[in-house]
Scaffold this active site. Structure first.
Site, PDB file in Angstrom:
ATOM      1  N   ASN A  88      63.889  27.432 133.938  1.00  0.00           N
ATOM      2  CA  ASN A  88      64.482  28.435 133.060  1.00  0.00           C
ATOM      3  C   ASN A  88      63.895  28.439 131.648  1.00  0.00           C
ATOM      4  OD1 ASN A  88      66.852  30.179 131.953  1.00  0.00           O
ATOM      5  ND2 ASN A  88      66.967  28.287 130.762  1.00  0.00           N
ATOM      6  N   TYR A 172      54.734  37.701 125.835  1.00  0.00           N
ATOM      7  CA  TYR A 172      55.879  37.320 126.675  1.00  0.00           C
ATOM      8  C   TYR A 172      55.801  37.984 128.041  1.00  0.00           C
ATOM      9  CZ  TYR A 172      60.690  36.633 128.211  1.00  0.00           C
ATOM     10  OH  TYR A 172      61.810  36.297 128.942  1.00  0.00           O
ATOM     11  N   LYS A 176      55.259  36.229 131.934  1.00  0.00           N
ATOM     12  CA  LYS A 176      56.158  36.351 133.084  1.00  0.00           C
ATOM     13  C   LYS A 176      55.424  36.929 134.294  1.00  0.00           C
ATOM     14  CE  LYS A 176      59.809  34.624 131.111  1.00  0.00           C
ATOM     15  NZ  LYS A 176      60.372  33.336 131.543  1.00  0.00           N
ATOM     16  N   THR A 207      70.964  36.692 124.232  1.00  0.00           N
ATOM     17  CA  THR A 207      70.664  35.275 124.002  1.00  0.00           C
ATOM     18  C   THR A 207      69.967  35.152 122.649  1.00  0.00           C
ATOM     19  OG1 THR A 207      68.448  35.320 124.993  1.00  0.00           O
ATOM     20  CG2 THR A 207      70.304  34.928 126.496  1.00  0.00           C
TER      21      THR A 207
END
Length: 249
Positions: A88, A172, A176, A207
Site C-alpha cells: 500500500n 505518480y 502506477k 487522504t
C-alpha cells in the site's frame, strides 16, 4: 486447532493502509502494520489495539533495501508464513503543491521535477518489488497466500488516453502503470505456486496524499483491497480491479 493467519500492510499508519489493517485484523488476521516512523506506527497500533485487534508495528521503509530485509527477518522470527501482503505504501511528492483552488492538478509533465519522479518510483514501483521479493519465502510458506498492489485509476493507460479530463500526473500516474505491469509479472510467476496477485484501484480517496480532497472515504477505498486480499481458491490473478470489477489496463 486453527493456525493464525498473518497479514502485512505497508504504509499502514494512516489513510487507506490503516483502514485496510483494521479490516483485516477484524477478520481475524494478525496484522503487521508497516510504517517508517516509530512514533506514528506505535500510535496507529495502539488505536487498533484499543479496538481489541491483534496488530503489531513493523519498522519498514519500502525505499530501503536494509529496512525491508530487516523487516522480513523480524516477521520470519515470529511467524511461520505470511498469508496476505498488501503493498500500500505510496507517495506523490509535489502533488498537493500543484493543486489549484478548484482542486484540479495544475502541473504539466513538462514542469514535473525529475527528483520527485525518481522518489515516486523508488517508493511506488521499486518498493513493492523489494517487499515482494523479501517476503516471498514467507508467502510461499502459506498454503494460499494473496498479494495486493494498491494501484490507482491513474495507472490505466486506456482511461488516460480516452479521458482528457483526468489529471495528467506523469510521475505518480506512470508509477502506477508500472506497478500494474509488476503485478502481472509476479502473478505469472506465482500462479503455479497458488499465490494470487492483483492490483486494486481504491479511487480518489480523502487522504493526506491529496490534502484530504478526495471524494471517497477510506472505508470505501479499503473494500476492494480487502476483497482481493481474501480471495477464495480459484479467484482471479494478474488482474486490475476496482470495487465494481475489472479495469482496462
Amino acid at each position: 486447532m486453527t493456525t493464525q493467519r498473518n497479514a502485512l500492510v505497508t504504509g499502514a499508519n494512516k489513510g487507506i493502509g490503516f483502514e485496510t489493517a483494521r479490516r483485516l485484523a477484524a477478520m481475524g488476521f494478525k496484522v503487521w502494520l508497516g510504517a517508517r516512523d516509530a512514533g506514528r506506527g506505535e500510535t496507529a497500533v495502539e488505536a487498533l489495539r484499543d479496538e481489541g485487534l491483534d496488530v503489531e508495528w513493523l519498522a519498514l521503509d519500502v525505499a530501503s533495501d536494509e529496512s525491508v530485509a530487516a523487516a522480513a527477518k523480524a516477521v520470519a522470527a515470529r511467524a511461520s508464513g505470511l498469508d496476505v501482503l498488501v503493498n500500500n505504501a505510496g507517495i506523490a511528492p509535489g502533488y498537493v503543491d500543484a493543486l489549484g483552488p478548484d482542486g484540479r492538478y495544475g502541473r504539466p509533465p513538462s514542469r514535473e521535477d525529475i527528483a520527485d519522479v525518481k522518489a515516486t518510483y523508488d517508493v511506488n514501483v521499486f518498493g513493492p518489488v523489494r517487499v515482494a521479493q523479501a517476503f516471498l519465502p514467507l508467502l510461499l510458506a502459506s498454503p494460499a497466500a494473496r498479494m495486493v498492489m494498491v494501484s490507482s485509476y491513474l495507472g490505466s493507460l486506456a482511461r488516460a488516453a480516452g479521458n482528457t479530463q483526468s489529471p495528467n500526473v506523469m510521475g505518480y500516474g506512470s508509477s502506477k502503470t508500472a506497478l500494474n505491469a509488476i503485478t502481472l509479472a509476479f502473478a505469472r510467476e506465482l500462479a503455479p505456486r497458488g499465490i494470487l496477485v492483483n492490483a486494486a484501484a481504491p479511487g480518489y480517496t480523502a487522504t493526506d496524499l491529496n490534502a484530504q480532497r478526495g471524494g471517497r472515504t477510506v472505508q470505501q477505498a479499503a473494500e476492494v483491497i480487502v476483497r482481493l486480499a481474501t480471495l477464495e481458491a480459484g479467484g482471479p490473478t494478474g488482474g486490475y480491479f476496482d470495487e465494481n470489477g475489472p479495469l482496462p489496463w
